[in-house]
Scaffold this active site. Structure first.
Site, PDB file in Angstrom:
ATOM      1  N   ASP A 100       0.819  -1.209   0.000  1.00 52.38           N
ATOM      2  CA  ASP A 100       0.000   0.000   0.000  1.00 52.38           C
ATOM      3  C   ASP A 100       0.856   1.263   0.000  1.00 52.38           C
ATOM      4  O   ASP A 100       0.626   2.179  -0.774  1.00 52.38           O
ATOM      5  CB  ASP A 100      -0.977   0.005   1.197  1.00 52.38           C
ATOM      6  CG  ASP A 100      -0.297  -0.325   2.530  1.00 52.38           C
ATOM      7  OD1 ASP A 100       0.940  -0.504   2.562  1.00 52.38           O
ATOM      8  OD2 ASP A 100      -1.017  -0.399   3.549  1.00 52.38           O
ATOM      9  N   ASP A 103       6.890   3.790   3.525  1.00 50.66           N
ATOM     10  CA  ASP A 103       7.182   4.793   4.553  1.00 50.66           C
ATOM     11  C   ASP A 103       8.678   4.721   4.864  1.00 50.66           C
ATOM     12  O   ASP A 103       9.479   5.303   4.149  1.00 50.66           O
ATOM     13  CB  ASP A 103       6.287   4.533   5.763  1.00 50.66           C
ATOM     14  CG  ASP A 103       6.424   5.614   6.814  1.00 50.66           C
ATOM     15  OD1 ASP A 103       6.965   6.678   6.506  1.00 50.66           O
ATOM     16  OD2 ASP A 103       5.988   5.408   7.971  1.00 50.66           O
ATOM     17  N   ARG A 165     -10.358   1.228   6.418  1.00 53.32           N
ATOM     18  CA  ARG A 165      -9.832   0.545   5.224  1.00 53.32           C
ATOM     19  C   ARG A 165     -10.820   0.607   4.064  1.00 53.32           C
ATOM     20  O   ARG A 165     -10.431   0.554   2.905  1.00 53.32           O
ATOM     21  CB  ARG A 165      -9.538  -0.932   5.527  1.00 53.32           C
ATOM     22  CG  ARG A 165      -8.382  -1.169   6.482  1.00 53.32           C
ATOM     23  CD  ARG A 165      -7.934  -2.628   6.402  1.00 53.32           C
ATOM     24  NE  ARG A 165      -7.140  -3.038   7.538  1.00 53.32           N
ATOM     25  CZ  ARG A 165      -5.823  -2.864   7.658  1.00 53.32           C
ATOM     26  NH1 ARG A 165      -5.162  -2.243   6.711  1.00 53.32           N
ATOM     27  NH2 ARG A 165      -5.176  -3.303   8.720  1.00 53.32           N
TER      28      ARG A 165
END
Ligand code: 5GP
Ligand code: MG
Length: 176
Positions: A100, A103, A165
Site C-alpha cells: 500500500d 514509509d 480501510r
C-alpha cells in the site's frame, strides 16, 4: 468531535481509479512472459491488489504475506518479521510485490529479502503511495502510484487501528 471530522480528503476515488488503470496497463506491458506471481502484503494492500489485478489481462497467481506490526516508528531492516510466508514457491517465477505505502521501507525490504532468497526469475515492486522523506533503508519501488507528503493517511485499504480501510478515497488522518 466525531472521528470523521479528523479525515481530510487527499486523493479522490476517481483519481485512484485512473492511476490504478495506468499502473495495470504498464505492468501488463512489462510482464509479457507469464509465470507471474503477484505477492500482496496484508492487510493494507488488499483493496489496491483487487483493483489492480482485475485490470491486468495476464495469467497470474496471487499470494499474500504478512509482516509484524507497524508501530509508527522507524525500524531497521531485520526488526520486522515476515509472519505468513509464501504458499507459492516463487523460485524461477516473475514476482510482482504489491504494498500500500512506502514509509521507512522496512516492510518492503524484509519481504524483498524473503523473496530474493527463493531466487525468483525477476522481482519488481509496486506501491500505491510513497512518502516524500529521507530513508535510511534503500528501497526503490519500480512502480509508484502517488507521491505524498510525510503524513499519516487512511482509506483504500490503509487503516488506523483497524478502521477506515473501506473508505473509497485516501485521506490524511489528523490526530485530534
Ligand atoms: P514501512 O515499513 O515502509 O515503514 O511502512 C510500511 C507499512 O506501514 C505499510 O505497509 C503500512 O501498513 C504502514 N504505514 C506506513 N505509513 C502509513 C500511513 O501513513 N498510514 C497507514 N494507515 N499505514 C501506514
Ligand atoms: Mg502494510
Amino acid at each position: 468531535m466525531s472521528p470523521r471530522n479528523s479525515l481530510e480528503p487527499l486523493i479522490s476515488a476517481e483519481k485512484i481509479e485512473v492511476r490504478v488503470a495506468e499502473l495495470a496497463h504498464r505492468l501488463e506491458h512489462d510482464h509479457p512472459g507469464g509465470d507471474l506471481v503477484v505477492v500482496s502484503v496484508l492487510s493494507g494492500s488488499v483493496i489496491f491488489l483487487a483493483d489492480l489485478v482485475r485490470k491486468m489481462n495476464l495469467p497470474m497467481r496471487i499470494d499474500t504475506v504478512s509482516v509484524s506490526s507497524y508501530a509508527g516508528r522507524a525500524v531497521a531492516p531485520g526488526e520486522l518479521k515476515v509472519l505468513k510466508t509464501f504458499s507459492e514457491d516463487v523460485h524461477g517465477k516473475h514476482v510482482l510485490l504489491i504494498d500500500d505505502i512506502l514509509d521507512t521501507g522496512g516492510t518492503l525490504s524484509a519481504v524483498i529479502g524473503e523473496i530474493q532468497a527463493m531466487e525468483p526469475a525477476s522481482l519488481k515492486t509496486c506501491v500505491l503511495l510513497r512518502k516524500k522523506k529521507e530513508r535510511n533503508i534503500d528501497v526503490k519501488p519500480d512502480y509508484v502510484g502517488f507521491e505524498i507528503e510525510d503524513l499519516f493517511v487512511v482509506g483504500y485499504g490503509l487503516d488506523c487501528d483497524g478502521m477506515y480501510r473501506n473508505l473509497p478515497y485516501i485521506a490524511v488522518f489528523n490526530l485530534t
